[in-house]
Scaffold this active site. Structure first.
Site, short mmCIF file in Angstrom:
data_model
loop_
_atom_site.label_atom_id
_atom_site.label_comp_id
_atom_site.label_asym_id
_atom_site.label_seq_id
_atom_site.Cartn_x
_atom_site.Cartn_y
_atom_site.Cartn_z
N SER A 196 27.94 34.21 60.00
CA SER A 196 26.58 34.25 59.46
C SER A 196 26.60 34.03 57.96
CB SER A 196 25.94 35.61 59.77
OG SER A 196 24.69 35.76 59.13
N SER A 197 25.43 33.66 57.42
CA SER A 197 25.26 33.56 55.98
C SER A 197 24.45 34.71 55.40
CB SER A 197 24.56 32.24 55.62
OG SER A 197 25.35 31.12 55.95
N ILE A 214 16.50 35.50 63.82
CA ILE A 214 16.63 34.96 65.17
C ILE A 214 17.10 33.50 65.08
CG2 ILE A 214 15.06 36.50 66.40
CD1 ILE A 214 12.85 34.43 66.04
N THR A 243 14.77 33.14 58.66
CA THR A 243 15.32 34.49 58.73
C THR A 243 14.36 35.35 57.92
OG1 THR A 243 17.52 33.57 58.96
CG2 THR A 243 17.44 35.80 58.12
N ASP A 274 25.18 29.11 65.68
CA ASP A 274 25.98 29.46 64.51
C ASP A 274 27.48 29.47 64.80
OD1 ASP A 274 23.94 29.58 62.73
OD2 ASP A 274 23.85 31.76 62.59
N GLY A 334 19.15 30.18 55.84
CA GLY A 334 20.23 29.46 56.50
C GLY A 334 21.47 29.39 55.65
#
Length: 556
Positions: free
Chosen positions: A432-433, A380, A361, A403, A453
């Site tokens: 999401s994180s 992405i 990321t 995810d 991640g």
């Protein structure tokens, strides 16, 4: 039965003002030197932090294709100094209309992980182009023809292959389609160091967006090309999916610790929920009175319990009801009650007594000369996303569908486990994180975020604690990191990282350690003295980014 009364979900705090720098100083920290330069190029042309954010995002889409791009999405935490407005732009990708809960299961009901990671079936509908357009219309001062110009130039003239590019390409080159190979490989081989990656088709797509905004991407020729290539390769996108994509405006999550206000990402990012859960636990555990070794133990235990709540309850709040009590200090106190100050818990022994995954990321932080700020984490998903470049558009597609929870209790590529709250549904955003954040009191400000991640949230949490403890920008990004995410029940540690004595202390307390033969994260931070306006910026030494402060010449 719960033994507490639910309080406000969000702490209602007026953002604290920032003194305009007397010398016109601004700061940018991003994951690539060319992206940082693009941001300053726009600031020097009279743009503000939001204009610079557009330029940095587009530049990263060109020069850091392993981490983000037009075919992905992200979260943008914005602070506008004139009216003290703070919002989160949610440009997270959405599941296509033909997506369904069992789309990645085989005939035996087992997850086929390749389908959710590689190729166009793994791709959700991108959100980044919509965010660039929205920032231009509502926050920026310059047109896209100016803010996208550096990225267009980089795409046409090329960027230099670095060891980092080679490393990530070595991990993913086998999944690239023909169009991606033609751009990113030298024949079938990873390009040599110092060679140039040229992206003429991506330049044309960026030029179209510069001319017509989001419509150039979500409708018309580019949309048709993307859908045609996706469907031909087994994907399920439709032109209507692209036309229907909607950016969301979210209210950030706010929390308090040691006199600081933490402003961070709302759902569908798990970041705000988990940061708040961890902070609220630490507030009940005499964290600040503990010594350094015990602090580390207490932090791990708070991570364990917060990630358990993620597994059980979190998902896209537009589709499911997320319990309000997850942000309640009383609930955090209850789940922290069984934390032994000296010994590790066991994840599989935690019960429902109180209640019914990075490196792929990117992040950048910006503070302009007027005090406007942006903390943005874009993705992405896996390195180089799905490995699929859509037709002749130059757009590399994400694999964010991984995810979602393809099967309740089944881990994703980052070993994160989710239950039905994060199940696949058409139009839904995957959990999401990504956790862009601001931390501030009347004297000091931190703008922070990182890729990584499932480890993003715990890395940001550790950065927040380092800042509150008084560390400067360079110390925050360089500090060793650890991570616990409930399952698997192990503490992940980077190398180099904690000393042998520090690791032994954790082992003696009962923690199971996974010492990884690598480092994780690529943090980008800015620290500001809010009284004087003095800025300092730092880019993670684990990456190849650039952090810089620069005096902006007043065009008036």
């Amino acid at each position: 039965m719960r033994l507490f009364t639910a309080l406000l979900v969000y702490v209602l705090i007026i953002p604290l003002g920032f003194a305009q720098t007397q010398n016109g100083q601004a700061a940018i920290a991003s994951a690539h030197p060319l992206a940082t330069q693009a941001g300053f190029e726009i600031l020097q042309q009279g743009g503000n932090a939001f204009d610079a954010a557009i330029a940095v995002s587009a530049a990263l889409a060109v020069v850091e294709p392993a981490g983000s791009g037009l075919g992905g999405g992200g979260f943008w935490l914005l602070h506008r100094e004139t009216d003290q407005q703070q919002i989160m732009l949610d440009s997270r990708e959405t599941a296509p209309s033909q997506a369904h809960r069992d789309m990645y299961l085989d005939n035996n009901g087992e997850v086929v992980r390749d389908l959710s990671l590689n190729g166009p079936l793994a791709a959700a509908i991108p959100g980044t182009p919509a965010a660039l357009d929205y920032l231009t219309e509502h926050y920026g001062t310059l047109p896209l023809s100016i803010t996208l110009a550096p990225a267009i130039r980089y795409a046409r003239e090329g960027f230099v292959v670095t060891p980092r590019f080679q490393r990530y390409m070595g991990f993913r080159k086998q999944v690239l389609n023909a169009e991606a190979k033609a751009i990113f490989l030298d024949g079938e081989e990873i390009p040599a160091l110092g060679s140039m990656i040229i992206q003429q088709e991506l330049a044309k797509t960026l030029e179209a967006i510069a001319l017509r905004g989001r419509d150039a991407f979500y409708q018309g020729e580019i949309a048709e090309q993307m859908v045609k290539s996706v469907q031909a390769a087994g994907g399920i996108w439709t032109e209507q999916d692209l036309a229907n994509y909607q950016l969301k405006i979210r209210q950030p999550v706010k929390a308090q610790l040691a006199g600081y206000t933490i402003t961070t990402a709302a759902l569908p990012s798990a970041g705000g929920q988990l940061i708040t859960l961890m902070l609220n636990q630490l507030n009940t555990l005499d964290y600040w009175q503990a010594d350094k070794l015990q602090k580390r133990h207490l932090l791990i235990e708070s991570m364990r319990r917060a990630y358990r709540e993620r597994t059980l309850h979190l998902g896209d709040s537009d589709f499911i009801k997320v319990p309000d009590y997850l942000l309640d200090p009383g609930y955090a106190a209850q789940i922290a009650e069984d934390i032994d100050p000296e010994s590790a818990s066991k994840s599989d022994e935690l019960t429902d007594e109180f209640s019914n995954k990075g490196q792929d990321t990117t992040h950048f932080s910006i503070v302009d000369q007027d005090g406007n700020r942006v903390s943005a984490t874009l993705s992405i998903n896996y390195p180089f996303g799905s490995g699929f470049v859509a037709g002749n558009t130059g757009v590399l597609l994400n694999d964010e569908m991984d995810d979602f929870s393809a099967l309740s209790g089944s881990p994703n590529a980052y070993d994160l486990v989710s239950e039905s709250a994060n199940a696949i549904e058409p139009g839904k955003r995957p959990l999401s994180s990504m956790t862009p954040s601001f931390v501030e009191n009347e004297q000091r400000l931190l703008v922070i975020g990182t890729p990584g991640g499932s480890r993003i949230i715990t890395m940001v949490m550790q950065g927040i604690l380092h800042f509150i403890e008084g560390h400067d920008a360079e110390e925050i990004v360089a500090a060793p990191r650890l991570h616990h995410q409930y399952l698997p029940d192990r503490v992940q540690m980077e190398t180099p990282g904690l000393s042998e004595a520090e690791q032994q202390d954790l082992t003696d307390r009962g923690h199971q350690l996974d010492v990884l033969n690598r480092q994780f994260g690529n943090m980008q931070v800015i620290v500001a003295d809010k009284k004087t306006g003095k800025l300092s910026a730092a880019s993670d030494p684990r990456g190849e980014g650039m952090a810089k402060t620069e005096q902006i010449i007043d065009k008036d």
